[in-house]
Design an enzyme around this catalytic site. Structure first.
Site, mmCIF file in Angstrom:
data_model
loop_
_atom_site.group_PDB
_atom_site.id
_atom_site.type_symbol
_atom_site.label_atom_id
_atom_site.label_comp_id
_atom_site.label_asym_id
_atom_site.label_seq_id
_atom_site.Cartn_x
_atom_site.Cartn_y
_atom_site.Cartn_z
ATOM 1 N N PHE A 25 -22.792 -6.074 56.917
ATOM 2 C CA PHE A 25 -24.102 -5.608 56.423
ATOM 3 C C PHE A 25 -24.134 -5.413 54.914
ATOM 4 C CE2 PHE A 25 -27.316 -5.075 59.702
ATOM 5 C CZ PHE A 25 -26.577 -5.553 60.768
ATOM 6 N N CYS A 79 -36.534 -4.365 65.356
ATOM 7 C CA CYS A 79 -35.935 -3.021 65.398
ATOM 8 C C CYS A 79 -35.791 -2.376 64.029
ATOM 9 C CB CYS A 79 -34.571 -3.086 66.079
ATOM 10 S SG CYS A 79 -34.708 -3.512 67.817
ATOM 11 N N GLU A 102 -29.639 2.340 73.265
ATOM 12 C CA GLU A 102 -29.025 1.013 73.311
ATOM 13 C C GLU A 102 -28.740 0.545 71.892
ATOM 14 O OE1 GLU A 102 -28.274 -0.873 76.204
ATOM 15 O OE2 GLU A 102 -27.171 -1.664 74.487
ATOM 16 N N LEU A 151 -27.648 -2.754 71.311
ATOM 17 C CA LEU A 151 -27.395 -4.203 71.369
ATOM 18 C C LEU A 151 -28.097 -4.958 70.248
ATOM 19 C CD1 LEU A 151 -30.038 -5.906 72.620
ATOM 20 C CD2 LEU A 151 -29.270 -4.809 74.707
ATOM 21 N N ARG A 152 -27.401 -5.991 69.769
ATOM 22 C CA ARG A 152 -27.983 -6.892 68.770
ATOM 23 C C ARG A 152 -28.512 -8.119 69.485
ATOM 24 N NH1 ARG A 152 -22.572 -8.257 66.165
ATOM 25 N NH2 ARG A 152 -22.123 -8.037 68.369
ATOM 26 N N ASN A 175 -29.490 2.588 62.836
ATOM 27 C CA ASN A 175 -30.312 1.510 62.272
ATOM 28 C C ASN A 175 -30.689 1.794 60.823
ATOM 29 O OD1 ASN A 175 -30.159 -0.088 64.479
ATOM 30 N ND2 ASN A 175 -32.275 0.154 65.138
ATOM 31 N N ARG A 209 -40.399 -11.645 65.103
ATOM 32 C CA ARG A 209 -41.086 -10.386 64.771
ATOM 33 C C ARG A 209 -40.616 -9.907 63.398
ATOM 34 N NH1 ARG A 209 -39.704 -6.653 69.704
ATOM 35 N NH2 ARG A 209 -37.830 -7.935 69.613
ATOM 36 N N ASP A 255 -41.777 -4.974 85.638
ATOM 37 C CA ASP A 255 -42.582 -5.225 84.446
ATOM 38 C C ASP A 255 -44.033 -5.351 84.888
ATOM 39 O OD1 ASP A 255 -41.758 -6.391 81.402
ATOM 40 O OD2 ASP A 255 -43.828 -6.708 82.079
HETATM 41 C C1 UDX Z 1 -30.297 -4.099 65.223
HETATM 42 C C2 UDX Z 1 -29.022 -3.242 65.369
HETATM 43 O O1 UDX Z 1 -27.897 -3.944 64.814
HETATM 44 C C3 UDX Z 1 -28.776 -2.910 66.829
HETATM 45 O O2 UDX Z 1 -27.640 -2.061 66.949
HETATM 46 C C4 UDX Z 1 -30.006 -2.226 67.392
HETATM 47 O O3 UDX Z 1 -29.849 -1.927 68.750
HETATM 48 C C5 UDX Z 1 -31.237 -3.083 67.194
HETATM 49 O O4 UDX Z 1 -31.395 -3.411 65.804
HETATM 50 P P1 UDX Z 1 -30.909 -6.673 65.580
HETATM 51 O O5 UDX Z 1 -32.343 -6.315 65.353
HETATM 52 O O6 UDX Z 1 -30.566 -7.630 66.665
HETATM 53 O O7 UDX Z 1 -30.050 -5.345 65.875
HETATM 54 O O8 UDX Z 1 -30.405 -7.268 64.180
HETATM 55 P P2 UDX Z 1 -29.072 -7.141 63.288
HETATM 56 O O9 UDX Z 1 -28.047 -8.103 63.715
HETATM 57 O O10 UDX Z 1 -28.667 -5.744 63.166
HETATM 58 O O11 UDX Z 1 -29.669 -7.637 61.880
HETATM 59 C C6 UDX Z 1 -30.769 -6.942 61.290
HETATM 60 C C7 UDX Z 1 -31.294 -7.644 60.085
HETATM 61 O O12 UDX Z 1 -30.472 -7.396 58.959
HETATM 62 C C8 UDX Z 1 -31.438 -9.159 60.174
HETATM 63 O O13 UDX Z 1 -32.714 -9.521 59.655
HETATM 64 C C9 UDX Z 1 -30.343 -9.711 59.295
HETATM 65 O O14 UDX Z 1 -30.661 -10.948 58.739
HETATM 66 C C10 UDX Z 1 -30.272 -8.607 58.231
HETATM 67 N N1 UDX Z 1 -28.970 -8.540 57.558
HETATM 68 C C11 UDX Z 1 -27.854 -8.224 58.267
HETATM 69 C C12 UDX Z 1 -28.888 -8.782 56.187
HETATM 70 O O15 UDX Z 1 -29.906 -9.060 55.531
HETATM 71 N N2 UDX Z 1 -27.664 -8.694 55.575
HETATM 72 C C13 UDX Z 1 -26.540 -8.386 56.270
HETATM 73 O O16 UDX Z 1 -25.473 -8.314 55.636
HETATM 74 C C14 UDX Z 1 -26.626 -8.150 57.655
#
Ligand code: UDX
Length: 466
Positions: free
Chosen positions: A263, A274, A162, A164-165, A222, A344, A40
């Site tokens: 979701f 993301c 990737e 990952l969540r 996404n 973020r 980094d």
């Molecule tokens: C996401 C993707 O899931 C992951 O595969 C990718 O690599 C990066 O982006 P992340 O940003 O960690 O991961 O968040 P995620 O768990 O997917 O949730 C995204 C957003 O959706 C959150 O703000 C969550 O609160 C919102 N959400 C999720 C809802 O508003 N309703 C839902 O039913 C599910």
């Protein structure tokens, strides 16, 4: 290029960038048994990681970093030449934020990191992008890197996005649903299969494709998740207008395996580092490629999602009788979702800040994100406990559905507030439980005054009667 020169039997792994993605990938590669060098440009970050300290909150990751820095399998450096000298396969894990103006992704860190690496290479190398990038990046990168490497040194570029969540990063990396290998040669595929051999043995599906498809798979995944959340929110708006209940609706349609239950949580909407920026980057790329329908559909998804923040603020104002000026409000949650300290593009923090701008006296409590939230919104008040945040409040807004906040006992919280009024912006609470404890409860897209028997409880009732 021969496989041996590109990836020996025990390849050393290089990781460029040590954010959420890079740190997790590096630690997990060490956990899989590889020697890993992670780079980094921030010397401060390198020093913290080398001492086993994470610059962010991510369950299970600190332990993994500490275990493998101690074992010597994982080391951190600020010098890209160290990675070039030691590693055979190099994973690019740098950020691709939304560009300053417009919606497109800023890929300058990806190009800068790859260029710097290519110029230091001392032997053939496979560079594997993991960052989320606009389709076409691998091709552009390969063309740019080829002339930069020293004569006789071959560089191949592949993309292995990737998924990952945050909050589940370690598990998602060690036990992913799928590995998408966007490769231009059988050698690159072989090298990646060799690196992921244990992950594949544990059941991860493997999709081998071209780099352009791999790049698009990530943004499409996404964008689909974002669209699903927005669909649930549109149904919530309809339910509210019609006196129906969106939580029961979501549970019911989610029982169809073609739809699935995840979701479909209506409420404040999606945020984070993301989903929003990847959605916008796809809109920008669709524009460049002249694909109008994709641009329009995804544009609406973004718009509706932003609108949920406005709706939440409007509902808070309505609950407070038309104005929040001078009203004490407790904001429970600041992280963009539970399980992370990431703020973020957090809808939760945006709502708290907007209520403050409208004159409310807002006190925020988040179990892990108070410090990050304070750094972004220093004018908000912060409390170390939910009870302290609620002291004297005329409105409590649940903004991030942390388990410890969802589990709060409405009877125990009641004496702390001036007015027992709950705006459940995540539809995470049981309205009846709060109403029985004397609270006014308002969710999103649900008729809170009518007792709703959830599909879950009906299914259980049916089972009990059989
Ligand atoms: C996401 C993707 O899931 C992951 O595969 C990718 O690599 C990066 O982006 P992340 O940003 O960690 O991961 O968040 P995620 O768990 O997917 O949730 C995204 C957003 O959706 C959150 O703000 C969550 O609160 C919102 N959400 C999720 C809802 O508003 N309703 C839902 O039913 C599910």
């Amino acid at each position: 290029m021969t496989l041996n020169s590109m990836a020996p039997l025990e390849p050393v792994i290089g990781v460029i960038g040590t954010g959420y993605l890079g740190t997790t990938h590096a630690a997990c590669m060490a956990e899989l048994g590889f020697e890993v060098v992670a780079q980094d440009q921030s010397r401060e970050r390198v020093a913290r990681l080398a001492s086993g300290e994470l610059p962010f909150y991510e369950p299970a990751l600190a332990e993994l970093v500490r275990r493998h820095t101690a074992s010597g399998r994982l080391r951190f450096t600020a010098d890209v030449a160290d990675v070039a000298a030691a590693a055979d396969v190099h994973f690019l894990c740098v950020g691709t934020p939304q560009a300053g103006e417009g919606m497109a992704a800023d890929t300058s860190q990806v190009f800068a990191a790859a260029r710097a690496l290519a110029m230091c290479l001392e032997r053939d190398a496979l560079i594997v992008g993991k960052s989320t990038v606009p389709v076409g990046t691998t091709e552009a990168l390969a063309a740019e890197l080829a002339p930069l490497a020293a004569p006789g040194i071959e560089v191949e570029v592949a993309w292995n996005p990737e998924f990952l969540r945050e909050g589940h990063a370690v598990d998602d990396t060690l036990r992913p649903d799928r590995l998408v290998l966007g490769v231009s040669s059988g050698e690159a595929e072989k090298a990646l299969r060799q690196i992921y051999v244990d992950v594949i043995r544990d059941g991860a599906a493997v999709v081998v494709t071209d780099p352009a498809t791999a790049e698009l798979v990530k943004v499409a995944a996404n964008a689909f998740l974002a669209t699903k959340v927005t669909f649930a929110n549109l149904m919530g708006e309809l339910c509210e207008a019609a006196g129906a209940d969106v939580t029961t609706l979501a549970e019911s349609i989610g029982l169809d395996p073609r739809i699935g239950p995840q979701f479909l949580g209506a409420g404040l909407g999606f945020g984070g580092g993301c989903l929003p920026k990847d959605l916008r980057a796809l809109i920008a790329r669709a524009d460049e490629l002249g694909v109008g329908h994709a641009r329009r559909l995804l544009g609406v998804v973004d718009e509706v999602n932003e609108g949920q923040r406005v709706r939440t603020v409007e509902t808070a104002v309505e609950l407070c009788g038309g104005s929040v000026a001078g009203v004490r409000i407790a904001a429970l949650g600041a992280a963009f979702k539970p399980g992370t300290d990431d703020v973020r593009d957090s809808p939760s923090l945006a709502v708290a800040a907007r209520l403050r701008d409208l004159g409310a006296i807002v006190t925020v409590h988040d179990p892990h994100a108070n410090d990050n939230a304070r750094a972004v919104e220093p004018d908000l008040c912060f409390a170390a406990t939910p009870e302290d945040a609620c002291r004297g409040a005329s409105l409590v807004v649940l903004l991030t559905e942390w388990e410890e906040l969802v589990r709060l006992d409405p009877r125990e919280l009641r004496p702390y507030v001036a007015v027992p009024r709950m705006l459940d912006a995540r539809n995470a609470l049981d309205p009846q439980r709060w109403q029985l404890a004397g609270w006014e409860h308002r969710g999103f897209g649900r008729s809170s005054d009518r007792a709703q028997l959830s599909v879950g409880s009906r299914v259980r009732e049916t089972e009990l009667m059989q």
